[in-house]
Enzyme design. Structure first.
Site, mmCIF file in Angstrom:
data_model
loop_
_atom_site.group_PDB
_atom_site.id
_atom_site.type_symbol
_atom_site.label_atom_id
_atom_site.label_comp_id
_atom_site.label_asym_id
_atom_site.label_seq_id
_atom_site.Cartn_x
_atom_site.Cartn_y
_atom_site.Cartn_z
ATOM 1 N N ARG A 160 48.469 34.433 36.340
ATOM 2 C CA ARG A 160 49.354 35.423 35.726
ATOM 3 C C ARG A 160 50.157 34.677 34.663
ATOM 4 O O ARG A 160 50.574 33.524 34.885
ATOM 5 C CB ARG A 160 50.315 36.025 36.748
ATOM 6 C CG ARG A 160 49.682 37.047 37.685
ATOM 7 C CD ARG A 160 49.277 38.345 36.977
ATOM 8 N NE ARG A 160 48.679 39.322 37.880
ATOM 9 C CZ ARG A 160 47.363 39.424 38.137
ATOM 10 N NH1 ARG A 160 46.500 38.611 37.552
ATOM 11 N NH2 ARG A 160 46.919 40.342 38.971
ATOM 12 N N GLU B 54 52.021 41.131 28.911
ATOM 13 C CA GLU B 54 50.790 41.821 28.475
ATOM 14 C C GLU B 54 51.088 43.276 28.133
ATOM 15 O O GLU B 54 51.881 43.897 28.826
ATOM 16 C CB GLU B 54 49.733 41.744 29.583
ATOM 17 C CG GLU B 54 49.246 40.340 29.816
ATOM 18 C CD GLU B 54 48.254 40.236 30.979
ATOM 19 O OE1 GLU B 54 47.720 41.256 31.427
ATOM 20 O OE2 GLU B 54 48.023 39.100 31.418
ATOM 21 N N HIS C 22 42.848 39.406 29.233
ATOM 22 C CA HIS C 22 42.800 39.652 30.685
ATOM 23 C C HIS C 22 41.456 40.282 31.086
ATOM 24 O O HIS C 22 41.403 41.450 31.488
ATOM 25 C CB HIS C 22 43.972 40.530 31.130
ATOM 26 C CG HIS C 22 44.291 40.372 32.594
ATOM 27 N ND1 HIS C 22 45.554 40.449 33.100
ATOM 28 C CD2 HIS C 22 43.481 40.141 33.680
ATOM 29 C CE1 HIS C 22 45.533 40.289 34.410
ATOM 30 N NE2 HIS C 22 44.265 40.092 34.796
HETATM 31 N N1 LIG Z 1 42.548 36.851 35.285
HETATM 32 C C1 LIG Z 1 42.132 37.730 36.171
HETATM 33 O O1 LIG Z 1 41.503 38.719 35.840
HETATM 34 C C2 LIG Z 1 42.402 37.498 37.617
HETATM 35 C C3 LIG Z 1 43.549 36.881 38.008
HETATM 36 N N2 LIG Z 1 43.799 36.642 39.334
HETATM 37 C C4 LIG Z 1 45.008 35.902 39.683
HETATM 38 O O2 LIG Z 1 44.622 34.703 40.337
HETATM 39 C C5 LIG Z 1 45.495 34.477 41.430
HETATM 40 C C6 LIG Z 1 44.780 33.643 42.475
HETATM 41 O O3 LIG Z 1 43.759 34.418 43.048
HETATM 42 P P1 LIG Z 1 42.985 33.944 44.370
HETATM 43 O O4 LIG Z 1 42.391 32.608 44.175
HETATM 44 O O5 LIG Z 1 42.111 35.071 44.769
HETATM 45 O O6 LIG Z 1 44.205 33.846 45.389
HETATM 46 P P2 LIG Z 1 44.263 33.044 46.757
HETATM 47 O O7 LIG Z 1 45.372 33.647 47.538
HETATM 48 O O8 LIG Z 1 42.909 32.924 47.354
HETATM 49 O O9 LIG Z 1 44.699 31.582 46.277
HETATM 50 C C7 LIG Z 1 45.971 31.272 45.803
HETATM 51 C C8 LIG Z 1 46.293 29.866 46.248
HETATM 52 O O10 LIG Z 1 47.558 29.486 45.695
HETATM 53 C C9 LIG Z 1 48.268 28.782 46.701
HETATM 54 N N3 LIG Z 1 49.699 28.829 46.406
HETATM 55 C C10 LIG Z 1 50.566 29.854 46.608
HETATM 56 N N4 LIG Z 1 51.808 29.475 46.214
HETATM 57 C C11 LIG Z 1 51.711 28.205 45.777
HETATM 58 C C12 LIG Z 1 52.647 27.277 45.261
HETATM 59 N N5 LIG Z 1 53.932 27.585 45.119
HETATM 60 N N6 LIG Z 1 52.192 26.047 44.903
HETATM 61 C C13 LIG Z 1 50.892 25.721 45.047
HETATM 62 N N7 LIG Z 1 49.959 26.560 45.540
HETATM 63 C C14 LIG Z 1 50.365 27.793 45.892
HETATM 64 C C15 LIG Z 1 47.888 29.504 48.001
HETATM 65 O O11 LIG Z 1 48.128 28.696 49.116
HETATM 66 C C16 LIG Z 1 46.402 29.734 47.771
HETATM 67 O O12 LIG Z 1 45.649 28.621 48.199
HETATM 68 C C17 LIG Z 1 45.868 35.887 41.903
HETATM 69 O O13 LIG Z 1 47.123 35.875 42.564
HETATM 70 C C18 LIG Z 1 45.906 36.682 40.632
HETATM 71 O O14 LIG Z 1 47.207 36.722 40.118
HETATM 72 C C19 LIG Z 1 42.925 37.024 40.300
HETATM 73 C C20 LIG Z 1 41.769 37.677 39.957
HETATM 74 C C21 LIG Z 1 41.418 37.984 38.591
HETATM 75 O O1 LIG Z 2 43.982 40.264 37.474
HETATM 76 C C1 LIG Z 2 43.220 40.685 38.284
HETATM 77 C C2 LIG Z 2 43.368 40.561 39.693
HETATM 78 O O2 LIG Z 2 42.409 40.885 40.427
HETATM 79 O O3 LIG Z 2 44.440 40.132 40.141
#
Ligand SMILES: NC(=O)C1=CN([C@@H]2O[C@H](COP(=O)(O)OP(=O)(O)OC[C@H]3O[C@@H](n4cnc5c(N)ncnc54)[C@H](O)[C@@H]3O)[C@@H](O)[C@H]2O)C=CC1
Ligand SMILES: O=CC(=O)O
Length: 321
Positions: A235, A264, A282
């Site tokens: 984000r 955004e 995005h």
């Molecule tokens: N650009 C896009 O279209 C997309 C963006 N995203 C973003 O990507 C992010 C991550 O997605 P996932 O990998 O599925 O999430 P996830 O929950 O599987 O992984 C997030 C990781 O960050 C770690 N984390 C949380 N707080 C932390 C901190 N303060 N310091 C260090 N590590 C920390 C968690 O322990 C976890 O291992 C989502 O929250 C979302 O905002 C997700 C999907 C698509």
């Molecule tokens: O930004 C996309 C999401 O799945 O989060």
């Protein structure tokens, strides 16, 4: 959509009619929505309701117990306001379904930012081959042998690690706690400061919340290697965009690859002007296959909530709610 309509075997399906936030808040008090138990929340609905902040959460029908939100990120929902309701509104997201497409997007940005492809692409489209007006595209860098630092080694971070290995990159990561050896898959756990100091490419893959907002700002850039490349598919607001622009100007950051932005669809004008940086609007999960999988996952959360009283993938804050 077929999967959504399929829910009609176990529930009455209603869709809100409002086109703006005030009307939606009013609609929540009507007989039509009063009695709704579970919500299927689409990503696009934010343009009608605005954020699910405390005001909106408290205006939702008293009958509501579950919110199944499309997307891995759920920063648009105040999950603490949802837990505070009596009874609480339990929230789920769509992890895993997003991993491949978002990690693929990150790989595109990593290669593009390292190699300086954006410069060549925009010069070519202006009829200037690799450059014009006496300027040529600077030589880029190979991924082979570079260290990628993953901040937030969850589903997407781990998927990226495997893809980076195919390009000869070594992965280090920082999470609040180290992963099991099996999940880390050979990636080395380092402290936050070590991650900043050792990464050639730093990838942001952690959720946005109060604790992670601007986790990367001026002080953190100062602790990085000169010439670092920054990738953000998480984000926008996990990084201070003004500080990034200054770090690009000073040469501390050689390039960056961004899919997400602080405000955004607005993008910092200095980023738009900079021919060297890779920018996407995005598009991390913007594929037919992945969006279908996310919607199906989301609806499976609604079905599970209605049939068993439990969501399939509650957000971490609601796992024990
Ligand atoms: N650009 C896009 O279209 C997309 C963006 N995203 C973003 O990507 C992010 C991550 O997605 P996932 O990998 O599925 O999430 P996830 O929950 O599987 O992984 C997030 C990781 O960050 C770690 N984390 C949380 N707080 C932390 C901190 N303060 N310091 C260090 N590590 C920390 C968690 O322990 C976890 O291992 C989502 O929250 C979302 O905002 C997700 C999907 C698509
Ligand atoms: O930004 C996309 C999401 O799945 O989060």
């Amino acid at each position: 959509m077929k999967t959504w309509e399929g829910l009609s075997d176990i529930a009455e399906l209603v869709e809100p009619q409002s086109t703006n936030r005030d009307d939606f808040i009013q609609e929540c008090t009507t007989y039509r929505l009063n009695g709704v138990v579970a919500v299927y929340r689409t990503a696009a609905s934010v343009s009608v309701t605005g954020l699910w902040d405390e005001e909106l959460v408290n205006a939702l029908p008293k009958s509501l117990k579950f919110c199944s939100s499309v997307g891995a990120g759920y920063d648009q929902i105040d999950v603490h306001a949802c837990s505070a309701r009596d009874p609480p509104i339990k929230v789920s997201n769509t992890p895993t379904a997003v991993d491949d497409a978002t990690a693929d997007t990150a790989m595109f940005l990593i290669l593009g930012a390292l190699r300086g492809f954006s410069y060549g692409i925009s010069a070519l489209r202006k009829g200037q081959w690799r450059g014009g007006n006496g300027e040529v595209a600077p030589l880029g860098h190979d991924p082979e042998g570079k260290t990628i630092g993953v901040l937030g080694m969850g589903g997407i971070g781990r998927n990226m690690k495997k893809k980076c290995e195919a390009f000869g990159m070594k992965t280090i990561y920082h999470n609040r706690n180290p992963l099991s050896e099996e999940l880390a898959g050979g990636a080395k756990y380092v402290s936050f400061d070590e991650l900043l100091a050792q990464s050639d490419v730093l990838s942001l893959n952690l959720p946005l919340n109060k604790k992670t907002r601007h986790i990367i700002s001026t002080a953190e850039f100062n602790n990085m290697k000169t010439g670092v490349v920054i990738i953000n598919t998480a984000r926008g607001a996990v990084m201070d965009e003004d500080a990034l622009v200054k770090a690009l100007e000073s040469g501390k950051v050689w390039s960056c690859g961004l899919d997400v932005y602080e405000d955004e669809p607005q993008i910092h004008p200095e980023l738009v002007k900079n021919p060297h940086v890779m920018l996407l609007p995005h598009m991390g999960t913007y594929t037919i296959e992945t969006m279908t999988a996310m919607e199906e996952w989301c609806i499976s959360n609604v079905r599970s909530a209605l049939e068993t009283g439990k969501l399939r993938s509650p957000v971490p804050e609601h796992v024990n709610l």
